[in-house]
Design an enzyme around this catalytic site. Structure first.
Site: not given
Length: 392
Positions: A165-166
């Site tokens: 998700c980063f």
């Protein structure tokens, strides 16, 4: 005598990297979040879990702020699979067969939108950065996209698999360096996510898996990043001022993902919101102190929501507008690496002119400076400082 410094000066751009255009796309199959637990998730004849698990999952869906999720897996396809094997046991090969084909295909759909926004022909595109958490293959999705979209064989490619998700922040950090160190570069960044690699039925022994099942949907996003925009042709939205990455202290095992025979499994600890809340101000100070900015309420925020608890752990560190901006994407399901790009796109759409927002003077909803955050496995945090530009 050749002067290396002179050569390097010619090779580099003069101005900062900018986001010049954005395109987004979702699969046509949409499911209302309110109906998802009963009719889509627990509707399987193989899904026999405790009532407490069902109640927990419904509560997660209700608190997610998501109204609609987009999914490559249709209900018909999902139920057909369930006739033979529970989705918890669906083998990796079956998942790979789906995503290896569909991830580049979904990515292809967003490229024309981004290139149209750039105002330049696709022959100007170079290099290409492709990012996905969905599957792995060689040659990768970057190669497949180059072929199906008709990019030159000499286009420079970078493939990023299994970032999590980063990665929406990671791709901007890389694109910034590529654009500023290669004069004339127009970096095409494509993020494409299909949750078939992680989708599985409920399990009483893997309750942390329910969090990912409640939040994540499918989608693709593309950006064009470049420096020194051509006047009258290219109209950048944001300047990329700085970008950094850090691993939060004492966060080992807080967010893990493991590719196994049953697909990509998630492991999330309850301490994740607290870890981010405790450390996010340090990232803000490091990013904005050189600019003389210390009032976080003066910024616009673009972040991967990862569930409301991430940005609202009961703390004062994040402003209400941060949750609002993330909610623009949350309304249409959270899609791992693409999420921050969807929020950027929504900023642009609102600034272009609904009556409520008429008169906004910058692409940051009238605010000059902003921050883009990505949170993911590690626990890793990406921080990108954005400078908005005049809307007229």
């Amino acid at each position: 005598m050749v002067n290396v410094e002179a050569i390097r000066k010619v090779q580099r751009a003069e101005g900062p990297a900018t986001i010049m255009a954005i395109g987004t796309s979702t699969p046509p199959n949409a499911v209302d979040q309110s109906e998802y637990p009963d009719y889509y998730y627990f509707g399987s004849p193989t899904a026999s879990t405790r009532p407490s698990s069902r109640r927990s999952f419904k509560r997660m869906c209700e608190k997610s702020m998501i109204k609609k999720r987009y999914m490559y897996l249709t209900e018909t396809y999902w139920k057909r699979i369930q006739m033979f094997v529970p989705t918890w046991l669906l083998p990796l090969k079956a998942r790979q067969d789906m995503v290896v084909v569909e991830v580049p295909k979904l990515g292809k759909e967003v490229q024309p939108k981004a290139i149209k926004g750039m105002g330049q022909p696709k022959s100007k595109i170079n290099p290409l950065v492709f990012c996905t958490t969905s599957g792995v293959d060689m040659p990768g999705a970057d190669y497949q996209l180059t072929k199906v979209f008709g990019l030159p064989p000499s286009v420079k490619r970078l493939m990023m698999y299994q970032q999590g998700c980063f990665a929406g922040g990671t791709v901007l950090r890389l694109a910034k360096d590529l654009a500023e160190n290669n004069k004339g570069a127009r970096v095409l960044v494509v993020c494409s996510e299909i949750t078939a690699v992680t989708f599985r039925g409920p399990s009483d022994t893997h309750l942390d898996s329910l969090v990912g099942q409640a939040l994540f949907g499918d989608g693709a996003a593309a950006l064009i990043v470049g420096a020194d925009p051509v006047p009258g042709v290219e109209n950048p939205m944001f300047e990329l001022v700085s970008a950094g990455q850090t691993i939060l202290p004492d966060s080992d095992g807080a967010i893990d993902g493991h590719l196994r025979e049953v697909g990509l499994t998630f492991h999330l600890l309850k301490v994740v919101p607290g870890l981010i809340s405790k450390n996010i101000e340090k990232s803000l100070v490091e990013a904005f102190e050189p600019l003389g900015i210390s009032d976080w309420n003066s910024l616009f925020w673009i972040a991967h929501p990862g569930g409301p608890a991430i940005l609202d752990p009961g703390g004062d560190q994040t402003r209400p507008e941060a949750r609002e901006s993330c909610g623009n994407q949350a309304c249409f399901s959270v899609s791992m690496a693409t999420c921050q790009v969807f929020v950027c796109s929504s900023f642009s759409t609102r600034c272009e002119g609904s009556p409520k927002e008429e008169g906004l003077k910058t692409t940051g909803e009238g605010i000059e400076w902003g921050v883009l955050f990505g949170f993911g496995p590690g626990l890793t945090v990406e921080t990108v400082v954005l400078h908005s530009l005049p809307t007229h």
